[in-house]
Design an enzyme around this catalytic site. Sequence first.
Site, mmCIF file in Angstrom:
data_model
loop_
_atom_site.group_PDB
_atom_site.id
_atom_site.type_symbol
_atom_site.label_atom_id
_atom_site.label_comp_id
_atom_site.label_asym_id
_atom_site.label_seq_id
_atom_site.Cartn_x
_atom_site.Cartn_y
_atom_site.Cartn_z
ATOM 1 N N GLY A 53 0.949 -1.710 -0.201
ATOM 2 C CA GLY A 53 0.099 0.058 0.381
ATOM 3 C C GLY A 53 0.839 1.334 0.071
ATOM 4 N N CYS A 80 5.469 -6.102 1.962
ATOM 5 C CA CYS A 80 5.515 -4.732 1.454
ATOM 6 C C CYS A 80 5.197 -3.812 2.866
ATOM 7 C CB CYS A 80 5.533 -4.109 -0.203
ATOM 8 S SG CYS A 80 5.936 -2.389 -0.222
ATOM 9 N N TYR A 81 4.249 -2.973 2.302
ATOM 10 C CA TYR A 81 3.222 -2.288 3.675
ATOM 11 C C TYR A 81 2.834 -3.113 4.540
ATOM 12 C CZ TYR A 81 -0.064 0.079 5.705
ATOM 13 O OH TYR A 81 -0.205 1.159 6.970
ATOM 14 N N GLU A 172 4.668 -11.446 -6.478
ATOM 15 C CA GLU A 172 3.689 -11.353 -7.362
ATOM 16 C C GLU A 172 4.301 -11.096 -8.312
ATOM 17 O OE1 GLU A 172 3.702 -9.252 -4.679
ATOM 18 O OE2 GLU A 172 2.579 -7.519 -4.859
ATOM 19 N N SER A 224 -22.560 -10.315 -27.203
ATOM 20 C CA SER A 224 -22.127 -9.603 -28.005
ATOM 21 C C SER A 224 -21.036 -10.298 -29.228
ATOM 22 C CB SER A 224 -21.497 -8.083 -27.163
ATOM 23 O OG SER A 224 -19.900 -8.743 -26.139
ATOM 24 N N GLY A 225 -20.919 -11.356 -28.175
ATOM 25 C CA GLY A 225 -19.683 -12.127 -28.947
ATOM 26 C C GLY A 225 -18.435 -11.482 -28.237
ATOM 27 N N GLY A 226 -18.339 -10.929 -26.846
ATOM 28 C CA GLY A 226 -17.266 -10.595 -25.868
ATOM 29 C C GLY A 226 -16.713 -12.064 -25.611
ATOM 30 N N VAL A 227 -15.830 -11.952 -25.060
ATOM 31 C CA VAL A 227 -15.523 -13.740 -24.322
ATOM 32 C C VAL A 227 -16.526 -13.332 -22.719
ATOM 33 C CG1 VAL A 227 -13.515 -13.978 -22.322
ATOM 34 C CG2 VAL A 227 -13.391 -13.164 -24.640
ATOM 35 N N SER A 229 -19.840 -12.410 -22.074
ATOM 36 C CA SER A 229 -21.198 -12.896 -22.147
ATOM 37 C C SER A 229 -20.826 -13.887 -23.441
ATOM 38 C CB SER A 229 -21.801 -11.823 -22.903
ATOM 39 O OG SER A 229 -21.087 -11.635 -24.317
ATOM 40 N N LYS A 366 -10.226 -12.253 -15.408
ATOM 41 C CA LYS A 366 -10.455 -12.781 -17.282
ATOM 42 C C LYS A 366 -9.712 -14.039 -17.332
ATOM 43 C CE LYS A 366 -11.879 -10.799 -20.829
ATOM 44 N NZ LYS A 366 -12.466 -9.653 -20.924
#
Length: 510
Positions: A53, A80-81, A172, A224-227, A229, A366
């Site tokens: 942070g 870290c923080y 990370e 919509s054809g997007g990943v 949806s 995602k």
Amino acid sequence: MQKVLILDFGGQYNQLIARRVREQNVYCELHPHGMSIEAIRNFDPIGIIFTGGPGSVYLEDSPKPDPQVFELGVPILGICYGCQLMAQMLGGSVTAAQEDTAREYGKAPAFFDGSCALFASIGGESMTWMSHGDYIAALPDGFSAAAQSAACPTAAICDEKRNFYGVQFHPEVQHTERGREILRNFLYGICDASGDWTMEDYKTRMIEEIRAKIGSGKALMAVSGGVDSSVAAALMAEAIGDRLSCVFVDHGLMRKNEGDEVEKALGHRLNLIRINAEDRFLSALKGVDEPERKRKIIGEEFVRVFEEAAHRIGAVDYLVQGTIYPDVIESGSGEAAVIKSHHNVGGLPDNVDFREIIEPLRMLFKDEVRQLGRELGLPETLISRQPFPGPGLAIRVIGEITKEKLDIIREADAIFREEMAAAGLDRSAGQYFAALTNMRTVGVMGDGRSYDYAVALRSVQTRDFMTADFTHLPWELLDRVSARIVNEVQCVNRVLYDVTSKPPATVEYE
Ligand code: XMP
């Protein structure tokens, strides 16, 4: 299912920590640092991670967790923080580094003495990524230092009796060579994780949950054809079959052949209603050149077309949304009602008869959505599709939109995409496309003068789309694309390559 709790202290890599944990097949959630101790107990974590942070732990109003978190008997890893916070709250001290002592930004080699379980497999020197101006000057009782860098004697600390660990660096981040291994040691060596988070299990569990929730009810969603949806729709369809109705509004602002491809990929597995609304959108957009107005008109028109289709379908019990975890996190607490004002479609329909919203991807990142898509057997072309904005080519045709301009850019964009794929760069570039500038310039074609449009090519590398760098595309590729576009696409006599980063530019042109 086992769960790791990540308490958020505002660091810039917090989502990345969560993704790194999930990648190791351990489920985790990111929650605000102020989460109550009761809520933490109810969450029942096998381990807790404090994120980094921007604050300084010794300041009065710096963010802190409920101190009882140290009494739960649950292993804690501070980053870290978060590491400094643990040291400070347990009786150690943290101070601001003087010039050039203990202050580090960027890559710093650290020496791991291999004495603690977190670094069980790591002995000797290894590169880390540091970003701190404060450092731990005195360790709390029970702690010892387990790694040192040139500037920081407390690059890692541990109290193995209580299972408290801290790292000053960021495991990370990919620049930390053994970061993945360190997180794995924490999860598997210290928290006793069993690795029970897989998309295969998630799919099975969600299908059961959706069936139990929806019973014999009906659901409706826009695809919509997007990943997101597409995956949400495929999951829902697997659970409730044709009691799910999907409406695909083809606004005529899609890329070349895209509407047909979406229909081909999804049509046979979904109860899909395609609405060809090109004329309607183009007439609503006629004469409009201001970017925000374009977006607004498209959003509103979308909702209207969707509502009309919904009326024909009749009342449904659920409206499905493809909201994913980053949207949930970014909206604030992670618990607040998150109805993503679907940025693809510009708002929720207020005229559609449904009881409740259901968001089956709400807890997924995602890359997990993509993985789930593969589990569901969706074609790779759909799953690894690059992001495409809801307003489509409308924001890639600068200025007023006409069918002619849309056709020009569809052809140019198809050539660019084809050549990127042929060069093997289609997966490594974050997003790339052609845009039609609103500018005509003089050229010479054959023996004659031409006065035609200039096409702009854009390709960016980005981690999160908040910032982006232009891709250093090979000259040979740009040469080929440019030659093909001016030869094969009518009304274009110039091709430009955009070499601006975001900021100050944005990815899209409008
Ligand atoms: P910008 O242009 O803001 O784009 O740098 C960042 C990312 O967001 C996408 N984008 C949109 N996506 N509706 C969307 O669904 C929109 O109105 C929209 N505007 C930008 C853009 O394609 C890029 O991935």
